[in-house]
Design an enzyme around this catalytic site. Structure first.
Site, mmCIF file in Angstrom:
data_model
loop_
_atom_site.group_PDB
_atom_site.id
_atom_site.type_symbol
_atom_site.label_atom_id
_atom_site.label_comp_id
_atom_site.label_asym_id
_atom_site.label_seq_id
_atom_site.Cartn_x
_atom_site.Cartn_y
_atom_site.Cartn_z
ATOM 1 N N GLU A 169 0.946 -1.172 0.051
ATOM 2 C CA GLU A 169 -0.527 -0.093 -0.211
ATOM 3 C C GLU A 169 1.106 1.602 0.273
ATOM 4 O OE1 GLU A 169 -2.565 0.269 3.240
ATOM 5 O OE2 GLU A 169 -3.885 -2.337 3.105
ATOM 6 N N GLU A 203 -6.037 8.856 10.240
ATOM 7 C CA GLU A 203 -4.687 8.291 10.849
ATOM 8 C C GLU A 203 -4.153 8.764 12.456
ATOM 9 O OE1 GLU A 203 -3.251 6.343 8.767
ATOM 10 O OE2 GLU A 203 -4.291 6.679 6.830
#
Length: 262
Positions: A44, A55
């Site tokens: 990724e 995140e």
């Protein structure tokens, strides 16, 4: 079988994540090549965004460093185009809806496919809004990867039945980041997925950092995804991070192979 699904045909898949441009794009290219050589089955690649809401602080920091170093979506595409000359495993972009919208959905899909990406993950796009993006990606041969979360049990079957490439199973509530212990009942989530779509691979991410955690999560799923633990190594070693990241990836894949066979 799609290119992404082939990543799950070599035993339990190990899927590392890194943020493109942290510390710079030249190092990112070296890291992608090194991870592929050391056992990564799919990688990724994060396209940095100024407000990465899914995140934790580790990857937020990586996004800020990447943007500060002059990383742009076009430069990420150019880097992947070069990497694709010698990296054959599947590559998936992870970014946010605003990045795609600002670039232009059709233009983004076309360019991502041209440089050799196999799929796209947009963590801020819920399943109900997937079709705003997925048709453009499909038209260019890109899978749009769906998430299932510990709170989505009522929706897991529906998400799984429409899934492409693989399903990203979120192991823990909250944002990305290393966790000391993962307590989610992954087995129950996997049973729901298998009932709805027996063919779709499912990999577990969010919080995995150690070989034992990867082995534990892969007991129920088809692979393990690791992001923050790798990004922390890159943050510590910067342009000298290729060797320690290579060793980490090799250790994680070796643990999965030892537990479940290649």
């Amino acid at each position: 079988m799609s290119n992404i699904e082939q990543a799950f045909t070599h035993g339990k898949a190990f899927i590392p994540f890194l943020t493109a441009g942290d510390p710079d794009l030249e190092t990112t290219a070296e890291l992608i090549r090194a991870m592929a050589e050391n056992g990564a089955d799919l990688i990724e690649v994060g396209i940095p965004f100024s407000d990465p809401t899914a995140e934790g602080v580790v990857i937020q920091g990586a996004d800020l460093r990447a943007l500060s170093s002059g990383t742009t979506t076009d430069r990420v595409f150019d880097m992947i185009s070069e990497v694709r000359k010698d990296v054959t495993i599947p590559l998936v972009f992870m970014t946010y809806a605003n990045v795609v919208f600002s670039y232009g959905l059709e233009r983004f899909a076309q360019r991502a496919a041209e440089v050799g990406a196999n799929g796209v993950i947009l963590p801020d796009v819920p399943f109900e809004e997937k079709e705003e993006f997925a048709p453009a990606f499909r038209a260019h041969g890109l899978d749009m990867i769906s998430f299932i979360a510990p709170t989505s049990h009522d929706r897991v079957r529906e998400i799984a039945s429409h899934a492409e490439g693989f399903i990203y199973c979120i192991s823990s509530l909250g944002v990305t980041g290393v966790r000391q212990k993962i307590t989610t009942d992954i087995g129950a989530m996997m049973r729901l997925v298998r009932e709805a779509n027996p063919q779709i691979p499912c990999a577990v991410g969010f919080g995995i950092a150690t070989p034992q955690q990867a082995v534990d999560m892969a007991r129920y799923s088809d692979g393990a995804i690791v992001g923050s633990a790798i990004v922390k190594i890159v943050a510590e070693y910067g342009t000298q991070s290729v060797a320690p990241v290579s060793a980490y990836v090799a250790e994680m894949k070796a643990a999965l192979n030892a537990a479940y066979g290649a």
